[in-house]
Design a protein around this motif. Structure first.
Motif, short mmCIF file in Angstrom:
data_model
loop_
_atom_site.label_atom_id
_atom_site.label_comp_id
_atom_site.label_asym_id
_atom_site.label_seq_id
_atom_site.Cartn_x
_atom_site.Cartn_y
_atom_site.Cartn_z
N ALA A 1 9.27 -1.29 1.30
CA ALA A 1 10.25 -1.00 0.25
C ALA A 1 9.93 0.30 -0.48
N ASN A 2 8.90 0.99 -0.05
CA ASN A 2 8.67 2.33 -0.59
C ASN A 2 7.88 3.17 0.39
N VAL A 3 7.92 4.46 0.18
CA VAL A 3 7.27 5.41 1.07
C VAL A 3 5.75 5.36 0.92
N LYS A 4 5.27 5.11 -0.28
CA LYS A 4 3.82 5.16 -0.54
C LYS A 4 3.04 4.19 0.33
N TRP A 5 3.50 2.96 0.45
CA TRP A 5 2.76 1.99 1.25
C TRP A 5 2.83 2.30 2.73
N MET A 6 3.94 2.87 3.18
CA MET A 6 4.01 3.27 4.59
C MET A 6 3.07 4.46 4.83
N ASP A 7 3.02 5.39 3.88
CA ASP A 7 2.09 6.53 3.99
C ASP A 7 0.66 6.02 4.07
N TRP A 8 0.34 5.05 3.23
CA TRP A 8 -1.01 4.49 3.18
C TRP A 8 -1.38 3.88 4.53
N LEU A 9 -0.45 3.13 5.10
CA LEU A 9 -0.74 2.47 6.37
C LEU A 9 -0.73 3.46 7.53
N GLU A 10 0.09 4.50 7.42
CA GLU A 10 0.15 5.50 8.48
C GLU A 10 -1.21 6.17 8.70
N GLY A 11 -1.99 6.27 7.66
CA GLY A 11 -3.31 6.85 7.79
C GLY A 11 -4.30 5.94 8.49
N ARG A 12 -3.87 4.70 8.76
CA ARG A 12 -4.75 3.72 9.37
C ARG A 12 -4.25 3.21 10.72
N VAL A 13 -2.97 3.39 11.00
CA VAL A 13 -2.38 2.91 12.26
C VAL A 13 -1.74 4.09 12.98
#
Length: 236
Positions: free
Chosen positions: A74-86
């Motif tokens: 529901a927001n870009v920040k959490w996807m950004d956070w996970l993108e750095g790990r997956v």
């Protein structure tokens, strides 16, 4: 022999539980995602198992190894956070839809959307739940946060905050426009778009499964956009 049969049964149960596509999606997408899954299945797609929760909780679960194939935040920040790990996320990520932040109250309430505050106000957790994070930004932008903070009842997801309002356990709530629509609650006010970060829902594959990519392609289709629009989501 009995032990071998028991072990075989356990393996079969575990395999069955993993059947279909696993989609971790923000709680605010619950109704829309269920309709999207039904349409996808009707068109020949495989069955989908959903895990609905706050985006922060879902991102942490995926990072910890939870069996997810697709993530809708529901927001870009959490996807950004996970993108750095997956690794797979950056190659498949796209913005699915947008939303608005609104102020609601139980039916018959005379509370006003004017900066004054009376009673308890339900919001998502302001540190981890996107709706709560947007709410804090909006209240700070409007200069209301310091006065409202003691009245905020922070919930584990936006749908939990919505439930508090539906039950009349709080005087009002800050949720998404789509949540108010799903619950049939009146919107007393809409926070100005410039008062908070854009409410964008990014989606991405977490695994390299072809079925995950196929579902993402469906989410880009006109049929999917029609369903999202019916639930009150906006085009990005």
């Amino acid at each position: 022999m009995k032990k071998r049969l028991t072990l075989l049964f356990a393996v079969c149960v575990a395999t069955a539980a993993r059947a279909g596509l696993s989609v971790f999606a923000a709680a605010s997408t619950t109704d829309a995602m269920n309709d999207l899954a039904a349409a996808y299945r009707a068109g020949g797609g495989e069955s989908i198992r959903f895990n609905f929760a706050s985006s922060g909780a879902l991102a942490r679960q995926i990072d910890a190894g939870a069996p997810a194939d697709v993530f809708v935040s529901a927001n870009v920040k959490w996807m950004d956070w996970l993108e750095g790990r997956v690794e797979n996320i950056s190659a498949t990520r796209f913005n699915l839809a947008a939303n608005a932040l609104v102020f609601i109250a139980p039916p018959g309430s005379d509370i006003a959307f004017d900066g004054s505050v009376a009673g308890r106000i339900a919001v998502g957790d302001i540190k981890s739940v996107p709706a709560g994070m947007y709410a804090r930004e909006a209240l700070e932008h409007l200069g209301w946060y310091s006065e409202w903070k003691p009245h905020l009842v922070q919930a584990s997801s936006v749908r939990t905050a919505l439930l508090y309002v539906q039950r009349g356990e709080v005087s009002a709530g800050i949720v998404y426009a789509t949540d108010a629509r799903a619950a049939g609650l009146p919107i007393l006010g809409t926070f100005p778009p410039e008062s908070h970060s854009p409410i964008i829902y990014p989606a991405a594959a977490v695994t390299e499964k072809e079925s995950a990519l196929a579902f993402l392609e469906f989410l880009k289709s006109d049929k999917a956009k029609e369903i999202l629009k019916r639930h009150g989501f906006k085009d990005v």
